[in-house]
Design a protein around this motif. Structure first.
Motif, short mmCIF file in Angstrom:
data_model
loop_
_atom_site.label_atom_id
_atom_site.label_comp_id
_atom_site.label_asym_id
_atom_site.label_seq_id
_atom_site.Cartn_x
_atom_site.Cartn_y
_atom_site.Cartn_z
N ASN A 12 -3.68 7.94 7.51
CA ASN A 12 -4.40 8.13 6.55
C ASN A 12 -5.08 7.04 5.20
O ASN A 12 -6.19 7.23 4.71
N ALA A 13 -4.50 6.02 4.51
CA ALA A 13 -4.28 5.46 4.08
C ALA A 13 -4.98 3.92 5.08
O ALA A 13 -4.47 3.63 5.70
N LEU A 14 -5.47 2.83 3.19
CA LEU A 14 -5.18 1.65 4.07
C LEU A 14 -4.19 1.10 4.59
O LEU A 14 -3.47 1.06 3.62
N ASN A 43 -2.75 6.92 -4.60
CA ASN A 43 -2.11 5.68 -4.00
C ASN A 43 -1.83 4.74 -4.75
O ASN A 43 -0.80 4.08 -4.26
N PRO A 44 -2.53 4.63 -5.11
CA PRO A 44 -1.84 3.31 -6.22
C PRO A 44 -1.24 3.42 -7.63
O PRO A 44 -0.47 4.13 -7.68
N THR A 90 7.37 -2.23 -0.94
CA THR A 90 6.21 -1.28 -1.62
C THR A 90 4.93 -1.45 -0.42
O THR A 90 5.38 -1.61 0.61
N ASP A 91 4.96 0.56 -0.66
CA ASP A 91 3.90 0.82 0.38
C ASP A 91 2.71 0.76 0.39
O ASP A 91 1.86 0.96 1.36
N SER A 92 2.16 0.50 -1.06
CA SER A 92 1.25 0.85 -1.61
C SER A 92 0.11 0.13 -2.07
O SER A 92 0.80 -1.31 -2.76
N PRO A 93 -1.29 -0.07 -2.97
CA PRO A 93 -1.49 -1.05 -3.92
C PRO A 93 -1.04 -0.57 -4.65
O PRO A 93 -0.12 0.01 -5.04
N TYR A 151 -4.16 -5.78 0.89
CA TYR A 151 -3.94 -6.49 -0.72
C TYR A 151 -3.74 -7.53 -1.21
O TYR A 151 -3.52 -8.44 -1.97
N TYR A 152 -2.06 -7.55 -0.94
CA TYR A 152 -0.75 -8.45 -1.42
C TYR A 152 -1.74 -9.98 -1.26
O TYR A 152 -1.39 -10.76 -1.65
#
Length: 803
Positions: free
Chosen positions: A340-342, A241-242, A273-276, A347-348
């Motif tokens: 299903n992801a946080l 995911n990251p 982005t859409d991910s950590p 984070y940002y």
């Protein structure tokens, strides 16, 4: 007489305070043995380099200037260098109405300053900042190309021209660029089987092979190329995911030539982005253990990051430092994650706090609000100025005072808000060099200070004045120092080992036992120099403390400035209340209180400001003010810091209610004379402020309306009341609707009762009928004849029938 006595006391206290400051400086200066040490101890210290100065009287060569002058040290022999400031870069600010080319715009004045500072002596400089209109803007769009951002990529292909046109409405000097990233091309970040590496999206879809960072389009004024380049790009994919966003951010920041960042432009980096993100240390999962060196490794020809699989991800602090160094303003535009992801926005939103200036915004599902985000951030950075520096806080202290437009100076504030393009503001910088600047051989220091959103700044170079010029002319084994027993420097002798005295005339090793000349007469233990010093030639040289602010003094080292009584854990109540000094009469440490404080530990303030109740009376006229605190006469009834709390008394809200009614709305029980006598100012507000210290109140007036107001005590002691100008009144009822409501209510209630009665009657009749039917079925009748019964028919026979 009482007033005269108070004045005399104030004058005495003031003179005592001044003499205390002089004694403190004297104690600090007199302990210095060399000219350089004298300069470092205090800005008030000066050194007399005249030969033979104070030999008979044993005066210290290091003292405050006034004492040296009083003791007839020649002016030319007094060494006390002053601060020196030289403005070396002084291009004037650009005139807002001029047609100055973008590359020549000046927004910060001055640009360079060189200074010579004595440790501890503050120097103030002024920094002028102009929000130049039509200033160049470089916008680099850095996008996550993982497969989850496919929809955003499609939207961006159509938004490129809109983004360029909107920015050109803000500034005619605009450049746009585009870059993309995925992750490191190693397991476990991506799948490295040949088929999946060539097409990580699987056979059902076609996408590009993964990569670390790709500089697709360097910054260019030909903004139409943005849409062209984006239309050719395909999404890619990875496993975890990251993403490798920090790798891309670092390369986009430090590769100034490859990206095309202009030196004199606002640098905005839009990160989508859409991910950590992976951080430093995550590279070990893929066997990458070499730390990121923070340098540019983007190939100019291919635009690809060449060290992606060789160096670890950068740390957040490393990235923050580089972005600040290159004046990059990051804007994190974050989309929604998969179900299903946080949520990656968390984070940002925390990440932006680690940068000198950054923004975090949410993207819509298709990134259609990118243009709005860019415009909003640009408006934010141009409507305010925030100043920061990179000075070494261990050596240099920088304090700010903001002068924003027509507002008064604001000490401790380093930013101005509510500005428009073309506005000019000032910041006063109080620069102080600390004593640590003289530790070691380093004497030159520099730092830059300026707006966080600008590439321009002021470069300050400082030379620490730690040494005396006369120290360069030393005479080793000088005859002046008792026949060559020391080095003659700046009028004084620096003795060789084993020698002491003003002219190195003493040999300490020749003395045996206790030297009675160094023992205090009142000492019971018979310790030389009270056990806190060394006896040299029959005189005490007191020991130095590890804390440079603590000093031992006195002819027998029996005095100091750190053994006085304490108040709330601080010596003499702290520097704002008093100072611990040595009484040269009793040779004991004692507190000398500053103006406005008394007692042996300066615990008692003379000011009664803290005893003034909200009504302006001392202790609410229900107590006595003792050492700045109220002692209530009747503690069972009155309490609080100023005896303002009363168990059986009306509240402040109740007391101020009549004045609020009459002054704000012209109603209430007060007449005009009583209203004019209201003691506190009352102001109408469209909205009540929610400041700390204000107490909300509400009451119902004669019109059955709710009136809201607040009251508070301002820092200057005045009582302040704000009233909400709109009262909250109940609506006027409509008589007709009320009558209709009553009639309809009666009708509906009557019908309801009638229906209920009819239903009950029906139930009752049905029950009665059922019971009748049941009884009828069960009845049994006798079959006997009634003897008196005669039938109602008579039978006659016709005798002629049948003949």
């Amino acid at each position: 007489m009482r007033l005269l006595g108070f004045c005399c006391f104030a004058i005495l206290l003031s003179s005592t305070f001044k003499s205390t400051s002089a004694q403190s400086a004297l104690g600090s200066c007199s302990a210095a043995n060399t000219c350089g040490d004298c300069l470092v101890r205090s800005p008030e210290c000066a050194w007399c380099k005249a030969g033979g100065f104070g030999e008979e009287e044993n005066w210290p060569r290091c003292d405050i200037r006034k004492n040296l002058e009083d003791r007839l040290c020649p002016e030319e022999d007094i060494v006390s260098p002053e601060n020196f400031v030289n403005i070396t870069g002084k291009k004037p600010l650009t005139d807002p109405d001029s047609d100055t080319p973008a590359e020549e715009l000046v927004q910060v004045f001055p640009q360079e300053i060189s200074m010579k500072l004595r440790p501890g002596q503050t120097e103030t400089i002024t920094l002028d900042i102009l929000q130049a209109e039509d200033f160049p803007v470089d916008l680099y769009y850095l996008m996550d190309l993982s497969d989850s951002m496919k929809d955003d990529l499609e939207s961006l292909r159509t938004l490129g021209s809109t983004l360029a046109s909107e920015m050109k409405n803000i500034t005619s000097n605009f450049r746009l660029g585009y870059g993309s990233f995925v992750d490191k091309k190693e397991v476990p970040y991506v799948e490295i089987t040949p088929a999946r590496l060539a097409n990580p999206c699987g056979p059902a879809n076609t996408c590009e092979s993964p990569f670390g960072f790709h500089n697709v389009l360097p910054l260019t004024e030909t903004t139409d190329r943005f849409s062209e380049e984006v239309s050719r790009v395909k999404s890619s994919g990875n496993l975890d995911n990251p993403e490798g966003g920090l790798d891309a951010l670092l390369q986009a920041s430090v590769c100034t030539e490859e990206i095309g960042w202009r030196e004199r432009a606002r640098h905005m980096l839009l990160f989508s982005t859409d991910s950590p993100f992976h951080i430093a240390g995550d590279g070990k999962l893929g066997g990458i253990v070499v730390p990121n060196d923070g340098k540019c490794h983007t190939d100019r020809t291919t635009g690809l990051y060449t060290e992606s699989t060789n160096q670890d991800y950068p740390s957040i602090s490393q990235l923050s430092k580089k972005m600040k160094e290159y004046s990059i303003l990051p804007v994190f535009a974050i989309g929604k994650a998969s179900p299903n992801a946080l949520d990656p926005f968390v984070y940002y939103e925390q990440l932006k706090e680690f940068f000198h200036e950054a923004y975090a915004e949410r993207l819509k599902g298709d990134s259609s609000n990118v243009v709005d985000i860019v415009k909003q951030v640009y408006a934010s950075i141009t409507s305010g100025v925030k100043v920061a520096d990179n000075a070494d806080k261990e050596v240099i202290d920088v304090a700010y005072t903001a002068v924003c437009l027509d507002t008064p100076p604001q000490p401790g504030v380093s930013e101005c808000a509510g500005l428009r393009l073309g506005d000019q503001v000032k910041f006063n910088l109080d620069i102080t060099l600390k004593n640590t600047s003289c530790v070691g051989d380093k004497r030159m220091y520099s730092f830059s200070v300026g707006p966080t959103a600008f590439a321009e700044n002021l470069v300050v170079t400082i030379e620490a004045l730690c040494d005396c010029e006369c120290e360069e002319e030393e005479i080793v084994s000088s005859d002046y120092c008792s026949g060559g027993n020391g080095t003659y420097v700046c009028g004084a002798c620096i003795c060789f080992d084993g020698r002491s005295g003003r002219q190195c005339e003493c040999d300490r090793d020749e003395a045996e036992g206790v030297d009675e000349a160094c023992v205090a007469p009142e000492s019971e233990e018979k310790l030389e120099c009270s056990g806190r010093g060394t006896c040299v030639c029959g005189k005490c040289v007191c020991d130095y403390r590890s804390n440079p602010r603590e000093e031992i003094s006195g002819p027998f080292c029996q005095c100091d400035n750190f053994s006085c009584e304490r108040y709330k854990g601080e010596i003499c109540g702290g520097p704002t209340r008093g100072e611990c000094v040595c009484n040269e009469t009793s040779w004991k440490s004692e507190c000398v209180c500053k103006e406005g404080y008394i007692h042996s530990n300066c615990d008692c303030p003379l000011s009664k400001d803290t005893c003034i109740a909200p009504n302006g009376l001392e202790c609410n006229d229900e107590g006595r003010c003792v050492c700045g605190a109220c002692i209530c006469d009747n503690p069972d009834k009155f309490s609080g810091a100023t005896c303002q709390l009363c168990k059986d008394c009306p509240s402040e809200c109740d007391i101020n209610q009549p004045c609020v009614q009459c002054e704000a709305f012209g109603t209430g029980p007060y007449n005009e004379t009583q209203c004019d006598a209201c003691p506190h100012p009352i102001r109408l507000k469209e909205e009540l402020s929610n400041r700390e210290g204000s107490e909300p109140c509400v009451f119902t007036d004669d019109d059955n309306c709710n009136v809201y107001f607040t009251h508070e005590i301002l820092p200057n002691g005045t009582y302040f009341i704000e009233v909400l100008e709109e009262k909250e009144c109940p609506g006027t009822p409509e008589i007709l609707w009320i009558i209709l409501g009553i009639i309809l209510g009666i009708i509906f209630v009557g019908l309801a009762l009638l229906l209920i009665w009819r239903l009950l009657a029906l139930i009752h009749d049905r029950n009665e009928f059922d019971r009748f039917e049941k009884e009828r079925v069960q009845v049994r009748w006798e079959a006997g004849e009634n003897p008196i019964y005669r039938p109602s028919t008579t039978v006659f026979k016709n005798p002629t029938y049948g003949k």
